[in-house]
Design an enzyme around this catalytic site. Structure first.
Site, mmCIF file in Angstrom:
data_model
loop_
_atom_site.group_PDB
_atom_site.id
_atom_site.type_symbol
_atom_site.label_atom_id
_atom_site.label_comp_id
_atom_site.label_asym_id
_atom_site.label_seq_id
_atom_site.Cartn_x
_atom_site.Cartn_y
_atom_site.Cartn_z
ATOM 1 N N HIS A 81 -1.653 -1.392 -9.946
ATOM 2 C CA HIS A 81 -2.171 -2.244 -8.876
ATOM 3 C C HIS A 81 -2.652 -3.583 -9.430
ATOM 4 O O HIS A 81 -3.830 -3.950 -9.319
ATOM 5 C CB HIS A 81 -3.292 -1.559 -8.101
ATOM 6 C CG HIS A 81 -3.436 -2.092 -6.707
ATOM 7 N ND1 HIS A 81 -3.967 -1.364 -5.677
ATOM 8 C CD2 HIS A 81 -3.106 -3.298 -6.163
ATOM 9 C CE1 HIS A 81 -3.964 -2.093 -4.565
ATOM 10 N NE2 HIS A 81 -3.446 -3.276 -4.844
ATOM 11 N N ARG A 94 0.848 -1.183 0.000
ATOM 12 C CA ARG A 94 0.000 0.000 0.000
ATOM 13 C C ARG A 94 0.888 1.239 0.000
ATOM 14 O O ARG A 94 1.880 1.307 0.746
ATOM 15 C CB ARG A 94 -0.921 0.035 1.233
ATOM 16 C CG ARG A 94 -1.956 -1.078 1.279
ATOM 17 C CD ARG A 94 -2.994 -0.954 0.189
ATOM 18 N NE ARG A 94 -4.024 -1.984 0.269
ATOM 19 C CZ ARG A 94 -3.951 -3.179 -0.288
ATOM 20 N NH1 ARG A 94 -2.853 -3.533 -0.955
ATOM 21 N NH2 ARG A 94 -4.952 -4.036 -0.181
ATOM 22 N N GLU A 143 -6.215 5.882 -5.925
ATOM 23 C CA GLU A 143 -6.403 5.013 -7.084
ATOM 24 C C GLU A 143 -7.852 5.082 -7.547
ATOM 25 O O GLU A 143 -8.740 5.299 -6.727
ATOM 26 C CB GLU A 143 -6.032 3.564 -6.717
ATOM 27 C CG GLU A 143 -4.572 3.401 -6.312
ATOM 28 C CD GLU A 143 -4.215 1.949 -5.992
ATOM 29 O OE1 GLU A 143 -5.088 1.055 -6.169
ATOM 30 O OE2 GLU A 143 -3.076 1.692 -5.559
#
Length: 329
Positions: free
Chosen positions: A285, A236, A265
């Site tokens: 991601h 993260r 995001e």
């Protein structure tokens, strides 16, 4: 139940075998991303069960206030994007299988994809070849180098195994009890956090994002890294002090970074400072984004919906919400 699934970018969920579990429910799948409160409220006004794909959409009190029919949020893994207190006050149960102790092979594989790509400057080499050039530089091997695992949990442990197979020296830093586990597994544990950052040739971050770990990687930590080192984050972004990685890379310590996660995001329009840095590899991601992992996750998510509908909820994060539901007229 009236079920909504948000942020299924490629309409993957309806193609999964697990999707058949919801055959007796009314399901709407949304493929675009919307965070605007009014826009989400309009979409979800009749929804009773909301399915979230990891942390793609934030669920806060202003949105919950506009969703009087919502009774359940079903998802998997951690939930920093959900206001649990607000859910409890509104009588919205949050169910999330935390899959403690289960290895995450897709994320460990993605970590290694980034490590090797950064070590060999692979994206830059491919781009140069497509532009008509041939070999634009010399990369580095990982064998014999020190691989730092910051956070020795279900992902970090898998990354460490691969590092050992590659002939690397694995060095671990984590919470005290986790350091003991790493030592028991045969890995070297750093004497201190400072030593850990100083010694690593490749440092891979693998920690859960909770209040205690937010910003755990400081500017002074990154400044201790070698100019030849690579910093990797598939966990993260907020684990790193805001703006610290960009500043550290500009200062040359570490020399490179490979990241799969960002503070906000999705990142669209190329609007992130790391995307403009030649010494950084960025991916959107992708750590958990495999068909196999989706099947695993949505099996859990849909089982939680079925259990709730049957009056036997499982993996409930906020059981007080169930008490509120029980007292509703």
């Amino acid at each position: 139940m009236n079920v909504a699934i948000l942020d299924d970018y490629f309409n993957t969920v309806p193609t999964l075998p697990a999707f058949r579990k919801l055959a007796d429910h009314k399901v709407k799948v949304w493929n675009d991303h919307v965070q605007d409160t009014d826009g989400l409220a309009e979409r979800l006004k009749d929804v009773e069960a909301l399915v979230l794909i990891r942390e793609r959409t934030k669920i806060r009190a202003p949105l919950l206030d506009k969703l009087p029919k919502l009774k359940l949020i079903s998802q998997r893994s951690v939930y920093p994007h959900i206001d649990i207190e607000a859910c409890t006050k509104k009588g919205v149960a949050v169910c999330s299988n935390m899959h403690q102790g289960t290895p995450s092979y897709p994320t460990s594989e993605m970590t290694w994809a980034l490590i090797l790509a950064a070590a060999r400057d692979l994206p830059q080499q491919v781009a140069a070849l497509k532009a008509g050039k041939w070999q634009i530089g010399v990369g580095s091997t990982v064998r014999g180098k020190t691989l730092g695992i910051f956070g020795y949990g279900r992902i970090g442990a898998e990354v460490a195994k691969v590092g050992k197979a590659f002939g690397m020296n694995v060095l671990v830093w984590a919470r005290e009890d986790t350091r003991r586990k790493a030592a028991a597994d045969g890995y070297e544990v750093a004497a201190s956090k400072a030593e850990f950052f100083e010694r690593c040739d490749i440092l891979s971050l693998h920690m859960r994002l909770v209040d205690a770990t937010r910003g755990i990687v400081k500017r002074e930590d990154l400044a201790r890294m070698k100019p030849t080192a690579i910093f990797v984050n598939t966990s993260r972004a907020p684990l790193v002090e805001k703006g610290a990685l960009e500043d550290a890379l500009r200062a040359g310590r570490p020399g490179k970074a490979a990241v799969d996660v960002y503070d906000e995001e999705p990142v669209v329009g190329g609007n992130h400072p790391l995307l403009g840095m030649e010494n950084v590899i960025c991916s959107p991601h992708l750590g958990y984004v495999t068909r196999e992992e989706y099947e695993l996750q949505f099996t859990d998510i849909f089982d939680q919906i079925l259990a709730f509908a049957a009056g036997k909820p499982i993996n409930v994060v906020n059981p007080d919400a169930l008490k509120r539901q029980a007292h509703e007229p």
